[in-house]
Design an enzyme around this catalytic site. Structure first.
Site, PDB file in Angstrom:
ATOM      1  N   TYR A 141     -12.463  -9.456   0.056  1.00 26.68           N
ATOM      2  CA  TYR A 141     -10.689  -8.529   1.067  1.00 26.68           C
ATOM      3  C   TYR A 141     -12.334  -9.713   2.004  1.00 26.68           C
ATOM      4  CZ  TYR A 141      -8.116  -7.695   5.240  1.00 26.68           C
ATOM      5  OH  TYR A 141      -7.458  -8.037   6.501  1.00 26.68           O
TER       6      TYR A 141
ATOM      7  N   THR B 258      -8.456   1.229   2.756  1.00 21.81           N
ATOM      8  CA  THR B 258      -9.250   2.019   3.219  1.00 21.81           C
ATOM      9  C   THR B 258      -9.262   3.336   3.188  1.00 21.81           C
ATOM     10  OG1 THR B 258      -9.380   0.622   5.409  1.00 21.81           O
ATOM     11  CG2 THR B 258     -10.772  -0.636   3.649  1.00 21.81           C
TER      12      THR B 258
ATOM     13  N   HIS C 283       0.573  -0.650   0.558  1.00 24.79           N
ATOM     14  CA  HIS C 283      -0.127  -0.076  -0.114  1.00 24.79           C
ATOM     15  C   HIS C 283       1.437   1.448  -0.143  1.00 24.79           C
ATOM     16  CE1 HIS C 283      -3.486  -2.858   1.343  1.00 24.79           C
ATOM     17  NE2 HIS C 283      -2.624  -2.872   2.390  1.00 24.79           N
TER      18      HIS C 283
ATOM     19  N   ARG D 135     -11.015  -3.937  -5.497  1.00 23.82           N
ATOM     20  CA  ARG D 135     -10.956  -4.428  -4.209  1.00 23.82           C
ATOM     21  C   ARG D 135     -12.426  -4.198  -4.239  1.00 23.82           C
ATOM     22  NH1 ARG D 135      -7.152  -3.256   1.269  1.00 23.82           N
ATOM     23  NH2 ARG D 135      -7.043  -5.708   1.602  1.00 23.82           N
TER      24      ARG D 135
ATOM     25  N   ARG E  74     -15.573  -4.228  10.270  1.00 26.36           N
ATOM     26  CA  ARG E  74     -14.854  -3.785  11.701  1.00 26.36           C
ATOM     27  C   ARG E  74     -13.774  -2.540  10.601  1.00 26.36           C
ATOM     28  NH1 ARG E  74      -9.763  -5.351  11.139  1.00 26.36           N
ATOM     29  NH2 ARG E  74      -9.690  -7.420  10.365  1.00 26.36           N
TER      30      ARG E  74
ATOM     31  N   TYR F  18      -9.825   4.097  10.056  1.00 28.06           N
ATOM     32  CA  TYR F  18      -8.615   4.205  10.661  1.00 28.06           C
ATOM     33  C   TYR F  18      -7.241   5.748  10.441  1.00 28.06           C
ATOM     34  CZ  TYR F  18      -6.582   1.219   7.531  1.00 28.06           C
ATOM     35  OH  TYR F  18      -5.919   1.305   6.160  1.00 28.06           O
TER      36      TYR F  18
ATOM     37  N   HIS G  36      -5.154 -13.025   1.205  1.00 26.66           N
ATOM     38  CA  HIS G  36      -5.057 -13.610   2.764  1.00 26.66           C
ATOM     39  C   HIS G  36      -6.009 -14.801   3.218  1.00 26.66           C
ATOM     40  CE1 HIS G  36      -3.864  -9.320   2.578  1.00 26.66           C
ATOM     41  NE2 HIS G  36      -4.025  -9.289   3.132  1.00 26.66           N
TER      42      HIS G  36
ATOM     43  N   ASP H 153       2.389  -6.256   2.589  1.00 25.68           N
ATOM     44  CA  ASP H 153       1.409  -6.151   2.730  1.00 25.68           C
ATOM     45  C   ASP H 153       1.641  -4.500   3.696  1.00 25.68           C
ATOM     46  OD1 ASP H 153      -1.493  -5.507   3.482  1.00 25.68           O
ATOM     47  OD2 ASP H 153      -0.980  -5.912   5.805  1.00 25.68           O
TER      48      ASP H 153
END
Length: 310
Positions: free
Chosen positions: A163, A83, A39, A130, A136, A55, A187, A263
């Site tokens: 995801y 995100t 990312h 994506r 969450r 976040y 993942h 990642d």
């Protein structure tokens, strides 16, 4: 929290900080290897974070990513929209354009995206979108909107990255099965590695891949899945051993449909920030032969993201 450093990995310390002293991997990557899941974040002053984000990361821009690429021995990157940037893909596009063809992108788009905007993203190096189903992290986008997006990107030759977490696969199975593109699972669908690798939950994921030959999987992020965690002793290189049986099973069962990535910079990770050099040393434990390593790191990502060069 580590302090700001100098040099190629210089950064600003923040709530979500990344490991600023990556070691040199002992595992030598095959020539042409691709970090197929990473990312870029900001920098926020240039590419603001989404108001609706759940976040806030520290800045981790293209210069740091490309320095890490070279430090670890990768030749290319696949940059996945996180995100925290929502559907504003400017940071991702900027990094792809600055890479001199060494980076491709996976974007996030909304139903309102125009065909001209999709073509511009393609020209910048985007090759997928994506869809995030982790509650969450995001609020779910309606499935009819996602299906419309998947249908619109299909003529471009793009794929869909999904995801989700393992308990949600039964609910999402039919929707995923109906997607008209190649589908790449992030993942391994986040298995619970405290359960047996031969247990029913992971068997369901393997069946999903077996019954749908258009489905690929990233065998990445052991640091997110592990309960055993990183090495306890300084200098020890064996880490995240409880994830190995799951990732190795996927690699050996579907060698032509697996990808791997760091990642970096490990968004929204609790507990510890991994050493990316140590993550590279995880690879031969899950892909134990040179042939499997080449498929995982070179052949498969090139086929998906740079097919024009094959």
């Amino acid at each position: 929290m580590s302090k700001p450093t100098t040099g190629p990995f210089e950064k600003t310390a923040g709530w979500l900080d990344w490991f600023d002293g990556p070691s040199r991997p002992r595992f030598v990557l095959p020539p042409g290897s691709v970090d197929a899941h990473c990312h870029v974040f900001g920098p926020g002053a240039e590419f603001p974070y989404a108001p609706e984000r759940k976040y806030t990361p520290c800045d981790a821009g293209k210069a740091q990513l490309f320095a890490l690429r070279d430090h670890l021995g990768f030749a290319r990157n696949v940059i996945v929209q996180a995100t925290c940037h929502g559907a504003d893909n400017r940071a991702l596009v900027d990094a792809c354009l600055a890479s001199n063809g060494k980076a491709r992108g996976v974007a996030t788009v909304r139903r309102s995206v125009s065909d001209d905007e999709l073509r511009l993203l393609h020209a910048a190096g985007v090759r997928g979108v994506r869809f995030n189903f982790v509650r969450r992290l995001v609020d779910f986008t309606p499935k009819d909107e996602l299906m419309e997006i998947a249908t619109r990107i299909q003529p471009l030759g793009w794929h869909v990255v999904i995801y989700f977490e393992a308990p949600d696969l039964p609910e999402l199975w039919d929707f995923f099965s109906a997607l008209p593109t190649t589908v790449v699972v992030d993942h391994m669908g986040r298995p619970d590695v405290t359960r047996p690798v031969d247990g029913p939950e992971f068997a369901l994921f393997l069946r999903f891949m077996r019954e749908h030959p258009n489905v690929w999987s990233k065998v990445s992020c052991p640091e997110r899945l592990s309960v055993s965690g990183p090495p306890a002793l300084r200098g020890e290189r064996s880490a995240y051993v409880d994830v190995v049986p799951f990732a190795r099973r996927v690699v050996e069962t579907f060698p032509d449909r697996v990808l791997w990535g760091t990642d970096w910079p490990h968004p929204n990770l609790k507990g510890h920030m991994p050493d990316d050099g140590l993550l590279v040393d995880f690879i031969p434990h899950i892909a134990p032969t040179p042939a499997l390593q080449r498929k995982l790191l070179v052949d498969n990502p090139m086929r998906l993201y740079w097919p024009e060069e094959l």
